[in-house]
Design an enzyme around this catalytic site. Structure first.
Site, PDB file in Angstrom:
ATOM      1  N   MET A 136      29.107  11.907 -53.571  1.00  0.00           N
ATOM      2  CA  MET A 136      28.380  10.936 -54.019  1.00  0.00           C
ATOM      3  C   MET A 136      27.761  11.519 -55.335  1.00  0.00           C
ATOM      4  SD  MET A 136      28.786   8.449 -52.335  1.00  0.00           S
ATOM      5  CE  MET A 136      27.636   7.636 -53.394  1.00  0.00           C
TER       6      MET A 136
ATOM      7  N   HIS B 277      38.187   0.464 -53.260  1.00  0.00           N
ATOM      8  CA  HIS B 277      37.091   0.981 -52.518  1.00  0.00           C
ATOM      9  C   HIS B 277      36.273   0.056 -51.845  1.00  0.00           C
ATOM     10  CE1 HIS B 277      34.358   4.523 -52.009  1.00  0.00           C
ATOM     11  NE2 HIS B 277      33.416   3.882 -52.448  1.00  0.00           N
TER      12      HIS B 277
ATOM     13  N   SER C  45      35.349  -0.414 -56.991  1.00  0.00           N
ATOM     14  CA  SER C  45      34.532  -0.797 -55.807  1.00  0.00           C
ATOM     15  C   SER C  45      34.199  -2.258 -55.724  1.00  0.00           C
ATOM     16  CB  SER C  45      32.983   0.242 -56.125  1.00  0.00           C
ATOM     17  OG  SER C  45      32.283  -0.360 -54.839  1.00  0.00           O
TER      18      SER C  45
ATOM     19  N   HIS D  57      34.493   3.181 -47.367  1.00  0.00           N
ATOM     20  CA  HIS D  57      33.224   4.037 -47.383  1.00  0.00           C
ATOM     21  C   HIS D  57      32.134   3.855 -46.409  1.00  0.00           C
ATOM     22  CE1 HIS D  57      29.992   5.900 -50.269  1.00  0.00           C
ATOM     23  NE2 HIS D  57      30.093   6.581 -48.915  1.00  0.00           N
TER      24      HIS D  57
ATOM     25  N   ASP E 157      31.991   9.013 -56.583  1.00  0.00           N
ATOM     26  CA  ASP E 157      31.461   7.669 -56.221  1.00  0.00           C
ATOM     27  C   ASP E 157      30.084   7.682 -57.053  1.00  0.00           C
ATOM     28  OD1 ASP E 157      31.170   5.031 -55.421  1.00  0.00           O
ATOM     29  OD2 ASP E 157      31.062   5.864 -53.240  1.00  0.00           O
TER      30      ASP E 157
ATOM     31  N   ASP F 289      32.605  -0.448 -49.687  1.00  0.00           N
ATOM     32  CA  ASP F 289      31.365   0.093 -49.201  1.00  0.00           C
ATOM     33  C   ASP F 289      30.745  -0.690 -48.092  1.00  0.00           C
ATOM     34  OD1 ASP F 289      31.018   2.248 -50.958  1.00  0.00           O
ATOM     35  OD2 ASP F 289      30.977   0.694 -52.697  1.00  0.00           O
TER      36      ASP F 289
ATOM     37  N   MET G  87      28.604   3.926 -44.779  1.00  0.00           N
ATOM     38  CA  MET G  87      27.284   4.403 -45.257  1.00  0.00           C
ATOM     39  C   MET G  87      26.451   3.827 -44.156  1.00  0.00           C
ATOM     40  SD  MET G  87      27.113   4.111 -49.381  1.00  0.00           S
ATOM     41  CE  MET G  87      28.538   2.847 -49.158  1.00  0.00           C
TER      42      MET G  87
ATOM     43  N   MET H 182      27.488  -0.969 -45.621  1.00  0.00           N
ATOM     44  CA  MET H 182      25.956  -0.317 -45.504  1.00  0.00           C
ATOM     45  C   MET H 182      25.247  -0.991 -44.656  1.00  0.00           C
ATOM     46  SD  MET H 182      25.230  -0.388 -49.666  1.00  0.00           S
ATOM     47  CE  MET H 182      26.338   0.208 -50.807  1.00  0.00           C
TER      48      MET H 182
HETATM   49  C1  DX5 Z   1      27.194   3.378 -53.757  1.00  0.00           C
HETATM   50  C2  DX5 Z   1      28.448   3.223 -53.459  1.00  0.00           C
HETATM   51  C3  DX5 Z   1      29.389   3.090 -54.466  1.00  0.00           C
HETATM   52  C4  DX5 Z   1      29.103   2.164 -55.704  1.00  0.00           C
HETATM   53  C5  DX5 Z   1      29.619   2.715 -56.976  1.00  0.00           C
HETATM   54  O1  DX5 Z   1      26.525   3.555 -52.457  1.00  0.00           O
HETATM   55  O2  DX5 Z   1      29.126   3.944 -52.627  1.00  0.00           O
HETATM   56  O3  DX5 Z   1      30.671   2.946 -54.203  1.00  0.00           O
HETATM   57  O4  DX5 Z   1      29.668   0.682 -55.502  1.00  0.00           O
HETATM   58  O5  DX5 Z   1      28.916   1.654 -58.018  1.00  0.00           O
HETATM   59  P1  DX5 Z   1      28.696   2.171 -59.386  1.00  0.00           P
HETATM   60  O6  DX5 Z   1      30.229   2.563 -59.913  1.00  0.00           O
HETATM   61  O7  DX5 Z   1      28.293   0.603 -60.032  1.00  0.00           O
HETATM   62  O8  DX5 Z   1      27.662   3.307 -59.597  1.00  0.00           O
HETATM   63 ZN    ZN Z   2      31.341   3.910 -51.902  1.00  0.00          ZN
END
Ligand code: DX5
Ligand code: ZN
Length: 216
Positions: free
Chosen positions: A137, A33, A8, A66, A175, A35, A68, A37
């Protein structure tokens, strides 16, 4: 299928993003990956299109994005343009999930659906055959570095069962809070893809940590 590893980028050093991308290129990792947000669906803001386009310039592996965010439909073609190969939306953010999935596929991307920790597997019954990836998740989305929610193992088993019974070809991605211990148990339960952020990037040798996860 041998399981896949998706580091990630959220946990990388943004001031040295190209260095960290090259590390992933040279590692045994399978996907990036990424993310996204929006500060509305989750209580945090990460990054958007310009940063993903910059990652895409250097990334030599599949970009697994991903989302969010609320209202992902407005941005599907934009994520395709900046290089997403897999685009995952949240079940909880999509009132017309079937339409959203079809739009992602019509742009030539693989379609993923993500479930928050409190959302039961059963909500996927009528969509499972249409999706390529289910992203479970195992923490509440929004932040890296949180601890793994143990109830996830049960959900992986339930999801595997639903996939097999329905004849779906969906793969199972997990994840949040993944490390060597939770990772091994997730694979035993039926997971196909492990996302890991802080466990990889906060380790002394991220490339070796990826290797360890790939060889669980
Ligand atoms: C959280 C993200 C994850 C995050 C995971 O909302 O979707 O992808 O980066 O991080 P770790 O592996 O540190 O829990
Ligand atoms: Zn993620």
């Amino acid at each position: 299928m041998k399981h896949l590893i998706a580091p990630s980028i959220l946990a990388s050093d943004f001031a040295n993003l190209q260095r960290d991308i090259e590390m992933i290129n040279n590692s045994e990792a399978d996907w990036f990956h990424i993310d996204v947000m929006d500060g509305v669906f989750v209580p945090n803001i990460s990054f958007g299109m310009p940063v993903i386009a910059a990652i895409n310039k250097h990334a030599k592996k599949i970009m697994d994005v991903h989302l969010m965010i609320v209202n992902p439909d407005s941005f599907i073609s934009k994520f395709k343009k900046v290089g997403a190969a897999i685009l995952t939306v949240h079940y909880e953010a999509c009132p017309h999930l079937h339409r959203t999935i079809q739009r992602i596929k019509s742009e030539g991307m693989q379609a993923g659906v993500s479930l928050n920790p409190h959302t039961p597997i059963s909500v996927l019954e009528d969509i499972i055959k249409d999706v390529n990836v289910v992203l479970l998740m195992s923490v509440n989305p929004g932040f890296g570095g949180q601890s793994f929610i143990e109830n996830t193992y049960k959900k992986v088993i339930q999801l595997k069962d639903l996939i097999q019974k329905s004849g779906s070809k969906a793969i199972i991605e997990i994840d949040g809070g993944v490390n060597d211990k939770t990772g091994a148990k997730l694979l035993a339960a039926g997971a196909d893809v492990l996302v890991a952020g802080s466990y990889i990037f906060k380790s002394n040798s991220p490339i070796e940590t990826i290797k360890l996860l790939k060889n669980l």
